[in-house]
Scaffold this motif. Structure first.
Motif, PDB file in Angstrom:
ATOM      1  N   GLN A  37      10.273 -13.588  -7.483  1.00 40.09           N
ATOM      2  CA  GLN A  37      10.363 -12.928  -6.075  1.00 40.09           C
ATOM      3  C   GLN A  37      11.756 -13.470  -5.515  1.00 40.09           C
ATOM      4  OE1 GLN A  37       8.762 -10.232  -5.082  1.00 40.09           O
ATOM      5  NE2 GLN A  37       7.054 -10.331  -6.488  1.00 40.09           N
ATOM      6  N   LEU A  79      10.056  -7.952 -13.478  1.00 39.22           N
ATOM      7  CA  LEU A  79       9.475  -7.867 -12.101  1.00 39.22           C
ATOM      8  C   LEU A  79       8.591  -6.486 -11.849  1.00 39.22           C
ATOM      9  CD1 LEU A  79       8.130 -10.057 -10.399  1.00 39.22           C
ATOM     10  CD2 LEU A  79      10.225  -9.640  -9.010  1.00 39.22           C
ATOM     11  N   LEU A 138      -0.059 -11.985  -3.321  1.00 36.87           N
ATOM     12  CA  LEU A 138       1.030 -12.520  -3.024  1.00 36.87           C
ATOM     13  C   LEU A 138       1.285 -13.403  -1.939  1.00 36.87           C
ATOM     14  CD1 LEU A 138       3.524  -9.557  -3.904  1.00 36.87           C
ATOM     15  CD2 LEU A 138       3.287 -11.616  -5.224  1.00 36.87           C
ATOM     16  N   GLU A 177       5.520 -16.139 -10.083  1.00 34.01           N
ATOM     17  CA  GLU A 177       5.633 -15.141  -9.438  1.00 34.01           C
ATOM     18  C   GLU A 177       6.679 -15.245  -8.174  1.00 34.01           C
ATOM     19  OE1 GLU A 177       4.683 -11.130  -8.471  1.00 34.01           O
ATOM     20  OE2 GLU A 177       3.404 -12.119 -10.300  1.00 34.01           O
ATOM     21  N   THR A 222       4.756  -5.624 -11.695  1.00 33.98           N
ATOM     22  CA  THR A 222       4.172  -5.126 -10.492  1.00 33.98           C
ATOM     23  C   THR A 222       3.605  -3.927 -10.694  1.00 33.98           C
ATOM     24  OG1 THR A 222       5.818  -6.612  -9.333  1.00 33.98           O
ATOM     25  CG2 THR A 222       4.674  -4.758  -8.121  1.00 33.98           C
TER      26      THR A 222
END
Length: 197
Positions: free
Chosen positions: A113, A125, A162, A109, A129
């Motif tokens: 990012q 992504l 996150l 992840e 998400t």
């Protein structure tokens, strides 16, 4: 590695190696020659299964989406009670990001990012998400929150994931360990799942 093993490599082997490389070193680490060396084979094996590096990256992204989103949601959905389902999901994801900084669930992840604008990464992504947020929103809505508040709480939970992943990755010594970690995760879950009247 023996010749027989090299001949038995599959696209799945290459995809797994690419996903591991992505977790440990980001998108730049998904390179054919180093992967071939780590697999004990030649680039010829790679080209037997994939047309180019982008095809391998696409396969790794698909695997990541299936493993860290589709399968997680499917496993959590087997729990009938929504409150238990939500707590199970949060415990699973918060616990999974702690450990080996290059192997935790949050490592891929975070690597993605960092390359969020890459033409192969961006749509994956965004889709992952949105899927995760939609699932979290549905759980919070089932707990009784309005759709807008459920979406806000889902976003908060995802942001917490996150942030927790980033903390565990960049400064692992700051993340509690052992029983303290379990208590820390319990407090995170309690904070995120409180539904006020």
């Amino acid at each position: 590695m023996a010749i027989g093993k090299r001949e038995s490599l599959t696209a799945n082997d290459w995809t797994s190696a690419a996903l591991d490389a992505l977790a440990r070193g980001g998108l730049g680490a998904v390179a054919v020659e180093p992967l071939a060396k780590s697999l004990g084979t030649t680039k010829g094996s790679f080209y037997w299964h994939f047309t180019d590096r982008n095809a391998l990256i696409a396969a790794a992204l698909e695997r990541w989406e299936q493993r860290d989103t589709d399968r997680v949601i499917a496993a959590v959905d087997r729990t009938p009670d929504v409150a238990t389902r939500l707590r199970k999901l949060l415990r699973l994801v918060f616990t999974a990001v702690v450990g080996d900084p290059g192997a935790g669930a949050g490592s891929v992840e975070l690597a993605l990012q960092a390359t969020a604008t890459h033409p192969l990464v961006a749509p994956t992504l965004a889709r992952v998400t949105e899927r995760r947020l939609a699932y979290l929103t549905s759980l919070f809505a089932e707990l009784g929150l309005s759709q807008a508040r459920a979406r806000d709480r889902g976003l908060l939970a995802y942001a917490a994931f996150l942030g927790h992943a980033q903390l565990a990755h960049s400064t692992p010594d700051l993340v509690p360990a052992g029983r303290a970690l379990s208590s820390h995760i319990d407090r995170l879950i309690e904070t995120l799942t409180v539904v006020e009247d």
